[in-house]
Enzyme design. Structure first.
Site, short mmCIF file in Angstrom:
data_model
loop_
_atom_site.label_atom_id
_atom_site.label_comp_id
_atom_site.label_asym_id
_atom_site.label_seq_id
_atom_site.Cartn_x
_atom_site.Cartn_y
_atom_site.Cartn_z
N GLU A 126 -8.28 -1.91 8.07
CA GLU A 126 -8.58 -1.50 6.70
C GLU A 126 -8.89 -2.70 5.82
O GLU A 126 -9.84 -2.68 5.03
CB GLU A 126 -7.41 -0.70 6.13
CG GLU A 126 -7.71 -0.05 4.80
CD GLU A 126 -6.57 0.84 4.31
OE1 GLU A 126 -6.77 1.51 3.28
OE2 GLU A 126 -5.50 0.84 4.95
N THR B 264 0.83 -1.19 0.00
CA THR B 264 0.00 0.00 0.00
C THR B 264 0.88 1.25 0.00
O THR B 264 1.90 1.30 0.68
CB THR B 264 -0.93 0.04 1.22
OG1 THR B 264 -0.15 0.08 2.43
CG2 THR B 264 -1.83 -1.19 1.26
N THR C 176 -3.82 -1.34 9.54
CA THR C 176 -3.81 -2.18 8.33
C THR C 176 -4.79 -3.32 8.46
O THR C 176 -5.55 -3.62 7.53
CB THR C 176 -2.39 -2.72 8.08
OG1 THR C 176 -1.48 -1.64 7.94
CG2 THR C 176 -2.35 -3.57 6.82
N GLU D 267 -8.48 5.43 13.26
CA GLU D 267 -9.07 6.45 12.40
C GLU D 267 -10.09 7.27 13.20
O GLU D 267 -11.07 6.71 13.70
CB GLU D 267 -9.76 5.81 11.19
CG GLU D 267 -8.80 5.17 10.21
CD GLU D 267 -7.86 6.18 9.58
OE1 GLU D 267 -8.30 7.32 9.30
OE2 GLU D 267 -6.68 5.84 9.39
#
Length: 310
Positions: free
Chosen positions: A71, A39, A68, A280
């Site tokens: 996600e 990524t 990660t 997040e």
């Protein structure tokens, strides 16, 4: 016999990891058709997962930290297919804190983590679905607010690279004199609480923010989230508790926390508050957090503490 097909999605920060490179070669030598994607920018993980599904891979491996993992898990969970029709999920912990991996008892080395995926059948796991102003979002580990969230958001990236999880502790200690309580109403089935809090955890996993064990009894296969609310405190206990929370001491939480295990929780606040969703931030006055049972299948250790059913 057809070789198992894996797609490893690697956080770009760890692209030069020599140990992981050697482990990938070892697994290929064992007959695993293992491709790697790195990524680089936002949206890469989602695109790679979609490509993996289109290619018919058996397992998608998240190689990185909690962000990660979340996600990749979220991208799988967004799909319309049921868990049985999706690739299984594996994890190689390469992040700073690795909170989910630590609580799950995941192997410490890349080779051991990849070997576990090859040797252990995937198990159904729950995920948290968070609906807010810009939702829905998915969490593999934890949604948290208050003191712990500020620690995570304010910890310097360079400090994390130098000190690892200790960086969160240092940041937390620096904030002890300025803990600002948040006001909210929380409700769920046969549960209601309203007041000011300094820390909030909604756990699928057990810890966040570099070792803050806010939800020490959470399980990922029981269809329930674990809610922990640390109310506003006063007097000498406030800085003491702040230090203990930062160090992840369960005894401090047991003394003052409000706890519940629920299939869903609704949060309503007069002023916007920030929830940290596996790294997040999401800001809103209203949150709906649902535990979605058995949304994915994941390869986990045989004695994984997060599994309620052997």
């Amino acid at each position: 016999m057809t070789s198992p097909r894996w797609r490893l999605i690697l956080n770009g920060k760890s692209a030069s990891d020599v140990e992981l490179r050697a482990a990938v070669q070892r697994l290929r030598g064992r007959g695993v058709a293992l491709d790697v994607r790195v990524t680089w920018e936002e949206g890469d993980a989602e695109r790679y997962v979609a490509e993996a599904i289109a290619d018919g891979v058996d397992t998608v491996v998240a190689a990185g930290g909690d962000g990660t993992l979340s996600e990749v898990a979220a991208t799988l969970a967004h799909r319309a297919e049921p868990a049985q029709a999706l690739p299984s999920l594996g994890l190689v912990p390469l992040g700073t804190a690795n909170d989910f991996a630590t609580a799950a008892g995941m192997p410490a080395t890349s080779l051991e983590a990849l070997s576990l995926i090859a040797e252990r059948p995937a198990r159904p796991i729950d995920l948290l679905r968070v609906t807010a102003d810009h939702g829905p979002h998915w969490c593999a580990n934890m949604a948290s607010g208050g003191f712990g969230t500020q620690i995570t958001l304010e910890t310097d990236e360079g400090l994390k690279r130098m000190l690892g999880g200790l960086a969160y502790t240092i940041t937390g200690l620096s904030r002890l004199g300025r803990i600002e309580p948040l006001q909210a109403r929380l409700e769920g089935p046969d549960f209601q609480w309203e007041g000011a809090f300094i820390a909030l955890g909604l756990g699928n996993g057990r810890q966040a923010g570099g070792g803050q064990a806010l939800c020490p009894g959470a399980l990922i296969d029981d269809g329930l989230l674990e809610l922990t609310v640390v109310p506003e405190l006063s007097g000498e206990i406030a800085p003491t508790l702040g230090r203990l929370i930062t160090a992840g001491k369960e005894a401090a939480l047991e003394a003052v926390a409000v706890r519940a295990r629920l299939p869903w929780v609704r949060i309503v606040a007069e002023q916007p508050i920030t929830l940290n969703l596996d790294g997040e931030p999401e800001i809103s006055r209203r949150f709906q957090i649902d535990c979605v049972p058995a949304r994915l299948r994941m390869h986990l250790p045989a004695a994984c503490p997060l599994l309620g059913t052997p």
